[in-house]
Design an enzyme around this catalytic site. Structure first.
Site, PDB file in Angstrom:
ATOM      1  N   SER A  60       0.758  -1.066  -0.042  1.00  0.00           N
ATOM      2  CA  SER A  60      -0.011   0.110  -0.071  1.00  0.00           C
ATOM      3  C   SER A  60       0.846   1.194   0.035  1.00  0.00           C
ATOM      4  CB  SER A  60      -1.142   0.078   1.279  1.00  0.00           C
ATOM      5  OG  SER A  60      -1.655   1.062   1.208  1.00  0.00           O
ATOM      6  N   THR A 104      -9.080  -1.981   2.756  1.00  0.00           N
ATOM      7  CA  THR A 104      -9.173  -2.180   1.150  1.00  0.00           C
ATOM      8  C   THR A 104      -9.437  -3.887   1.075  1.00  0.00           C
ATOM      9  OG1 THR A 104      -7.618  -2.315  -0.597  1.00  0.00           O
ATOM     10  CG2 THR A 104      -6.581  -2.779   1.594  1.00  0.00           C
ATOM     11  N   LYS A 124     -13.625  -4.987   2.335  1.00  0.00           N
ATOM     12  CA  LYS A 124     -14.434  -3.898   2.130  1.00  0.00           C
ATOM     13  C   LYS A 124     -16.245  -4.155   2.629  1.00  0.00           C
ATOM     14  CE  LYS A 124     -11.811  -1.047  -1.013  1.00  0.00           C
ATOM     15  NZ  LYS A 124     -11.978  -0.372  -2.265  1.00  0.00           N
ATOM     16  N   ASN A 135     -14.898   1.754   2.374  1.00  0.00           N
ATOM     17  CA  ASN A 135     -13.507   1.985   2.359  1.00  0.00           C
ATOM     18  C   ASN A 135     -12.825   2.706   3.420  1.00  0.00           C
ATOM     19  OD1 ASN A 135     -14.069   4.571   1.081  1.00  0.00           O
ATOM     20  ND2 ASN A 135     -12.316   4.223  -0.130  1.00  0.00           N
ATOM     21  N   ASP A 187     -14.550   5.789  -2.649  1.00  0.00           N
ATOM     22  CA  ASP A 187     -14.102   5.447  -3.972  1.00  0.00           C
ATOM     23  C   ASP A 187     -14.671   5.865  -4.947  1.00  0.00           C
ATOM     24  OD1 ASP A 187     -11.927   3.553  -3.027  1.00  0.00           O
ATOM     25  OD2 ASP A 187     -13.385   1.975  -2.663  1.00  0.00           O
ATOM     26  N   GLY A 225     -17.214  -3.631 -16.835  1.00  0.00           N
ATOM     27  CA  GLY A 225     -17.127  -4.418 -15.531  1.00  0.00           C
ATOM     28  C   GLY A 225     -18.376  -4.296 -14.735  1.00  0.00           C
ATOM     29  N   GLY A 265     -17.120  -4.860  -7.605  1.00  0.00           N
ATOM     30  CA  GLY A 265     -17.068  -3.670  -6.605  1.00  0.00           C
ATOM     31  C   GLY A 265     -16.744  -2.418  -7.120  1.00  0.00           C
ATOM     32  N   ARG A 312     -18.149  -9.297 -19.528  1.00  0.00           N
ATOM     33  CA  ARG A 312     -18.216 -10.556 -20.094  1.00  0.00           C
ATOM     34  C   ARG A 312     -19.321 -11.443 -19.694  1.00  0.00           C
ATOM     35  NH1 ARG A 312     -14.189 -10.642 -23.092  1.00  0.00           N
ATOM     36  NH2 ARG A 312     -12.105  -9.656 -23.053  1.00  0.00           N
ATOM     37  N   LYS A 331     -24.343 -10.146 -14.713  1.00  0.00           N
ATOM     38  CA  LYS A 331     -23.660  -9.561 -13.752  1.00  0.00           C
ATOM     39  C   LYS A 331     -24.099  -7.908 -13.617  1.00  0.00           C
ATOM     40  CE  LYS A 331     -20.379 -12.619 -12.233  1.00  0.00           C
ATOM     41  NZ  LYS A 331     -18.673 -12.816 -11.789  1.00  0.00           N
TER      42      LYS A 331
END
Length: 284
Positions: free
Chosen positions: A15, A62, A66, A87, A102, A128, A131, A155, A159
Protein backbone atom coordinates in the site's frame (compact mmCIF):
# COMPACT_ATOMS: atom_id res chain seq x y z
CA UNK A 1 -0.53 13.11 21.53
CA UNK A 2 -0.55 11.64 18.03
CA UNK A 3 -3.81 10.18 16.74
CA UNK A 4 -3.57 6.77 15.09
CA UNK A 5 -4.91 6.15 11.57
CA UNK A 6 -4.33 3.35 9.12
CA UNK A 7 -5.39 0.95 6.40
CA UNK A 8 -6.48 -2.65 6.89
CA UNK A 9 -6.27 -5.37 4.27
CA UNK A 10 -4.62 -8.63 3.28
CA UNK A 11 -2.07 -8.32 1.84
CA UNK A 12 -1.39 -4.65 2.50
CA UNK A 13 2.41 -4.33 2.52
CA UNK A 14 2.35 -2.85 -0.99
CA UNK A 15 0.00 0.00 0.00
CA UNK A 16 1.12 3.52 -0.88
CA UNK A 17 -1.44 5.07 1.48
CA UNK A 18 0.95 5.42 4.47
CA UNK A 19 3.48 7.62 2.66
CA UNK A 20 0.66 9.72 1.16
CA UNK A 21 -1.22 10.30 4.42
CA UNK A 22 1.80 10.73 6.70
CA UNK A 23 3.13 13.43 4.36
CA UNK A 24 -0.30 15.14 4.49
CA UNK A 25 -0.24 15.13 8.33
CA UNK A 26 3.24 16.65 8.28
CA UNK A 27 2.37 19.37 5.74
CA UNK A 28 -0.66 20.44 7.79
CA UNK A 29 1.19 20.17 11.13
CA UNK A 30 -1.35 17.66 12.43
CA UNK A 31 -0.59 15.18 15.21
CA UNK A 32 -1.37 12.01 13.26
CA UNK A 33 0.33 8.80 12.21
CA UNK A 34 -0.94 6.39 9.52
CA UNK A 35 0.05 2.72 9.56
CA UNK A 36 -0.66 -0.31 7.34
CA UNK A 37 -2.26 -3.14 9.31
CA UNK A 38 -2.08 -6.51 7.56
CA UNK A 39 -4.84 -8.67 9.03
CA UNK A 40 -5.03 -12.37 8.26
CA UNK A 41 -8.65 -13.47 7.64
CA UNK A 42 -9.04 -15.74 10.67
CA UNK A 43 -7.91 -12.91 12.99
CA UNK A 44 -10.17 -10.23 11.51
CA UNK A 45 -12.64 -9.82 14.37
CA UNK A 46 -9.90 -9.83 17.01
CA UNK A 47 -7.93 -7.24 15.03
CA UNK A 48 -10.92 -4.91 14.66
CA UNK A 49 -11.62 -5.18 18.39
CA UNK A 50 -7.97 -4.33 18.99
CA UNK A 51 -8.12 -1.24 16.77
CA UNK A 52 -11.23 -0.07 18.58
CA UNK A 53 -9.54 -0.66 21.94
CA UNK A 54 -6.65 1.51 20.72
CA UNK A 55 -9.24 4.20 19.94
CA UNK A 56 -7.98 4.46 16.35
CA UNK A 57 -9.18 7.79 14.94
CA UNK A 58 -9.96 6.44 11.47
CA UNK A 59 -8.87 3.91 8.91
CA UNK A 60 -9.16 2.86 5.30
CA UNK A 61 -10.32 -0.57 4.25
CA UNK A 62 -9.00 -2.42 1.22
CA UNK A 63 -9.31 -5.89 -0.29
CA UNK A 64 -10.66 -8.26 0.95
CA UNK A 65 -12.49 -6.52 3.83
CA UNK A 66 -14.63 -3.76 2.27
CA UNK A 67 -17.81 -5.80 2.80
CA UNK A 68 -16.83 -7.71 5.93
CA UNK A 69 -16.06 -4.52 7.89
CA UNK A 70 -19.68 -3.39 7.64
CA UNK A 71 -20.96 -5.77 10.32
CA UNK A 72 -18.48 -4.28 12.81
CA UNK A 73 -19.61 -0.65 12.43
CA UNK A 74 -22.09 1.43 14.43
CA UNK A 75 -23.40 3.32 11.40
CA UNK A 76 -23.04 3.22 7.62
CA UNK A 77 -23.48 6.15 5.26
CA UNK A 78 -26.51 5.63 2.93
CA UNK A 79 -24.47 5.62 -0.29
CA UNK A 80 -21.95 3.15 1.17
CA UNK A 81 -24.90 0.98 2.19
CA UNK A 82 -26.26 1.07 -1.38
CA UNK A 83 -22.82 0.28 -2.81
CA UNK A 84 -22.49 -2.52 -0.30
CA UNK A 85 -18.90 -1.71 0.62
CA UNK A 86 -16.96 0.57 2.96
CA UNK A 87 -13.46 1.86 2.32
CA UNK A 88 -13.27 4.57 5.00
CA UNK A 89 -14.11 4.39 8.72
CA UNK A 90 -14.35 7.43 11.00
CA UNK A 91 -14.28 7.26 14.79
CA UNK A 92 -16.77 9.84 16.05
CA UNK A 93 -16.59 9.87 19.85
CA UNK A 94 -16.34 6.10 20.02
CA UNK A 95 -18.88 5.38 17.27
CA UNK A 96 -17.37 3.84 14.16
CA UNK A 97 -19.03 5.13 10.97
CA UNK A 98 -18.43 3.70 7.50
CA UNK A 99 -18.24 5.58 4.21
CA UNK A 100 -17.30 4.78 0.62
CA UNK A 101 -15.07 7.44 -0.94
CA UNK A 102 -14.06 5.31 -3.94
CA UNK A 103 -16.93 6.43 -6.16
CA UNK A 104 -16.82 10.07 -5.09
CA UNK A 105 -13.04 10.11 -5.42
CA UNK A 106 -13.31 8.74 -8.94
CA UNK A 107 -16.05 11.16 -10.04
CA UNK A 108 -14.19 14.17 -8.58
CA UNK A 109 -11.08 13.15 -10.50
CA UNK A 110 -13.06 12.52 -13.69
CA UNK A 111 -14.75 15.93 -13.55
CA UNK A 112 -11.39 17.67 -13.23
CA UNK A 113 -10.32 15.94 -16.45
CA UNK A 114 -13.55 16.88 -18.24
CA UNK A 115 -12.86 20.51 -17.30
CA UNK A 116 -16.00 22.47 -18.19
CA UNK A 117 -17.59 19.78 -20.32
CA UNK A 118 -21.18 19.15 -19.19
CA UNK A 119 -21.54 15.69 -17.66
CA UNK A 120 -25.32 15.83 -18.16
CA UNK A 121 -24.77 15.78 -21.93
CA UNK A 122 -22.58 12.69 -21.80
CA UNK A 123 -23.38 9.05 -22.47
CA UNK A 124 -21.19 6.75 -20.36
CA UNK A 125 -20.04 3.16 -20.80
CA UNK A 126 -18.68 1.31 -17.76
CA UNK A 127 -16.64 -1.84 -18.42
CA UNK A 128 -17.00 -4.38 -15.61
CA UNK A 129 -19.56 -5.23 -12.96
CA UNK A 130 -17.48 -5.75 -9.80
CA UNK A 131 -17.05 -3.68 -6.66
CA UNK A 132 -15.31 -0.74 -8.34
CA UNK A 133 -17.93 -0.64 -11.10
CA UNK A 134 -20.67 -0.62 -8.48
CA UNK A 135 -19.13 2.29 -6.55
CA UNK A 136 -18.55 4.38 -9.69
CA UNK A 137 -21.91 3.53 -11.29
CA UNK A 138 -23.97 4.34 -8.19
CA UNK A 139 -22.02 7.55 -7.51
CA UNK A 140 -22.41 8.78 -11.09
CA UNK A 141 -26.10 7.81 -11.15
CA UNK A 142 -26.87 9.62 -7.88
CA UNK A 143 -24.68 12.64 -8.68
CA UNK A 144 -26.47 16.01 -8.54
CA UNK A 145 -25.94 16.43 -12.30
CA UNK A 146 -25.68 12.85 -13.62
CA UNK A 147 -24.92 11.72 -17.18
CA UNK A 148 -27.91 11.24 -19.46
CA UNK A 149 -27.21 7.52 -19.89
CA UNK A 150 -24.91 4.99 -18.19
CA UNK A 151 -24.55 1.59 -19.84
CA UNK A 152 -22.58 -1.36 -18.50
CA UNK A 153 -20.75 -4.08 -20.37
CA UNK A 154 -19.32 -7.23 -18.88
CA UNK A 155 -18.11 -10.62 -20.05
CA UNK A 156 -21.06 -11.98 -18.07
CA UNK A 157 -23.94 -9.61 -19.01
CA UNK A 158 -26.15 -11.07 -16.25
CA UNK A 159 -23.84 -9.48 -13.64
CA UNK A 160 -24.27 -6.08 -15.30
CA UNK A 161 -28.04 -6.62 -15.30
CA UNK A 162 -27.95 -7.32 -11.54
CA UNK A 163 -26.02 -4.11 -10.99
CA UNK A 164 -28.55 -2.10 -12.99
CA UNK A 165 -31.40 -3.65 -11.00
CA UNK A 166 -29.70 -2.62 -7.72
CA UNK A 167 -29.12 0.98 -8.81
CA UNK A 168 -30.92 3.36 -6.39
CA UNK A 169 -31.28 6.16 -8.96
CA UNK A 170 -33.62 6.56 -11.91
CA UNK A 171 -31.28 6.72 -14.88
CA UNK A 172 -31.27 5.08 -18.29
CA UNK A 173 -28.98 2.03 -18.31
CA UNK A 174 -28.52 -1.01 -20.52
CA UNK A 175 -26.50 -4.19 -20.10
CA UNK A 176 -24.27 -5.13 -23.02
CA UNK A 177 -21.90 -7.90 -23.89
CA UNK A 178 -18.32 -6.88 -24.69
CA UNK A 179 -19.00 -7.48 -28.39
CA UNK A 180 -22.15 -5.34 -28.34
CA UNK A 181 -20.30 -2.54 -26.59
CA UNK A 182 -17.44 -2.64 -29.12
CA UNK A 183 -19.91 -2.42 -32.02
CA UNK A 184 -21.76 0.57 -30.54
CA UNK A 185 -18.76 2.44 -29.14
CA UNK A 186 -19.39 5.52 -31.29
CA UNK A 187 -22.34 6.55 -29.09
CA UNK A 188 -20.29 6.95 -25.89
CA UNK A 189 -18.65 10.17 -24.73
CA UNK A 190 -16.97 8.58 -21.69
CA UNK A 191 -15.67 5.00 -21.44
CA UNK A 192 -14.55 3.74 -18.02
CA UNK A 193 -12.62 0.53 -17.42
CA UNK A 194 -13.19 -0.74 -13.87
CA UNK A 195 -11.66 -4.20 -14.44
CA UNK A 196 -8.09 -5.30 -13.74
CA UNK A 197 -7.47 -6.13 -17.41
CA UNK A 198 -4.24 -4.40 -18.44
CA UNK A 199 -2.80 -4.12 -14.93
CA UNK A 200 0.87 -4.95 -14.30
CA UNK A 201 2.23 -7.49 -15.09
CA UNK A 202 -0.36 -8.33 -17.82
CA UNK A 203 0.16 -5.04 -19.63
CA UNK A 204 -0.48 -6.43 -23.11
CA UNK A 205 -4.16 -7.06 -22.37
CA UNK A 206 -7.06 -4.70 -23.08
CA UNK A 207 -10.70 -5.06 -21.96
CA UNK A 208 -12.19 -3.63 -25.15
CA UNK A 209 -11.37 -2.93 -28.81
CA UNK A 210 -11.63 0.75 -29.72
CA UNK A 211 -12.25 0.42 -33.48
CA UNK A 212 -15.39 2.59 -33.33
CA UNK A 213 -14.28 5.06 -30.68
CA UNK A 214 -16.14 8.38 -30.91
CA UNK A 215 -14.10 11.41 -31.88
CA UNK A 216 -13.36 13.54 -28.81
CA UNK A 217 -14.31 10.79 -26.36
CA UNK A 218 -12.69 10.45 -22.95
CA UNK A 219 -11.32 7.01 -22.07
CA UNK A 220 -10.71 6.35 -18.39
CA UNK A 221 -9.00 3.44 -16.65
CA UNK A 222 -8.96 3.03 -12.86
CA UNK A 223 -5.64 1.14 -13.14
CA UNK A 224 -2.56 3.21 -12.21
CA UNK A 225 0.16 0.59 -12.67
CA UNK A 226 1.03 1.13 -15.48
CA UNK A 227 0.01 4.79 -15.73
CA UNK A 228 -0.93 4.22 -19.36
CA UNK A 229 -2.54 0.85 -19.94
CA UNK A 230 -2.83 -0.65 -23.40
CA UNK A 231 -6.41 0.68 -23.48
CA UNK A 232 -5.27 4.23 -22.74
CA UNK A 233 -2.38 4.07 -25.20
CA UNK A 234 -4.70 3.03 -27.99
CA UNK A 235 -7.25 5.68 -27.04
CA UNK A 236 -4.51 8.33 -27.05
CA UNK A 237 -3.31 7.20 -30.47
CA UNK A 238 -6.87 7.68 -31.74
CA UNK A 239 -6.98 11.26 -30.45
CA UNK A 240 -9.10 10.64 -27.35
CA UNK A 241 -8.62 12.30 -23.96
CA UNK A 242 -7.32 9.81 -21.38
CA UNK A 243 -7.65 9.55 -17.61
CA UNK A 244 -5.73 7.04 -15.46
CA UNK A 245 -6.36 5.68 -11.97
CA UNK A 246 -3.99 7.97 -10.06
CA UNK A 247 -6.72 10.58 -9.63
CA UNK A 248 -9.17 8.09 -8.12
CA UNK A 249 -6.57 6.72 -5.70
CA UNK A 250 -5.47 10.17 -4.57
CA UNK A 251 -8.98 11.65 -4.32
CA UNK A 252 -10.49 8.75 -2.39
CA UNK A 253 -7.61 9.15 0.05
CA UNK A 254 -8.03 12.93 0.23
CA UNK A 255 -11.76 12.58 0.93
CA UNK A 256 -11.03 10.06 3.69
CA UNK A 257 -8.40 12.40 5.18
CA UNK A 258 -10.91 15.24 5.19
CA UNK A 259 -13.53 13.11 6.95
CA UNK A 260 -10.99 12.22 9.66
CA UNK A 261 -9.49 15.68 10.22
CA UNK A 262 -11.96 18.22 8.77
CA UNK A 263 -9.02 19.58 6.80
CA UNK A 264 -8.38 19.42 3.08
CA UNK A 265 -4.95 17.93 2.25
CA UNK A 266 -2.72 19.22 -0.55
CA UNK A 267 -3.97 17.16 -3.50
CA UNK A 268 -1.05 18.04 -5.79
CA UNK A 269 1.46 16.91 -3.16
CA UNK A 270 -0.37 13.62 -2.65
CA UNK A 271 -0.36 12.96 -6.38
CA UNK A 272 3.32 13.86 -6.71
CA UNK A 273 4.25 11.41 -3.93
CA UNK A 274 2.37 8.55 -5.59
CA UNK A 275 3.86 9.28 -9.01
CA UNK A 276 7.37 9.31 -7.52
CA UNK A 277 6.72 6.06 -5.71
CA UNK A 278 5.49 4.40 -8.91
CA UNK A 279 8.52 5.69 -10.80
CA UNK A 280 10.81 4.28 -8.11
CA UNK A 281 9.08 0.89 -8.31
CA UNK A 282 9.55 0.87 -12.08
CA UNK A 283 13.29 1.34 -11.61
CA UNK A 284 13.60 -1.51 -9.07
Amino acid sequence: MQKLYGVIGYPVGHSMSPIMHNDAFERLNLEGYYHAFEIVPDKFQTAIEGLKALDIAGFNVTIPYKVKIMEHLDEIDPLAKEIGAVNTVVNEKGRFIGYNTDGEGYVTSLLSTLNKRDLTECTVLIIGAGGAARAIYFTLATYKQPPKQIDLCNRTPAKAEELIADNPAEIGSASLSIEEAEASLAKYDIIINTTSVGMHPSTDASPLRLDYLKKGALVSDIIYNPLETKLLKEAKSRGAMIHNGIGMFVMQGALAFEKWTNQRPYIEAMEEIILKKLEHKKEE
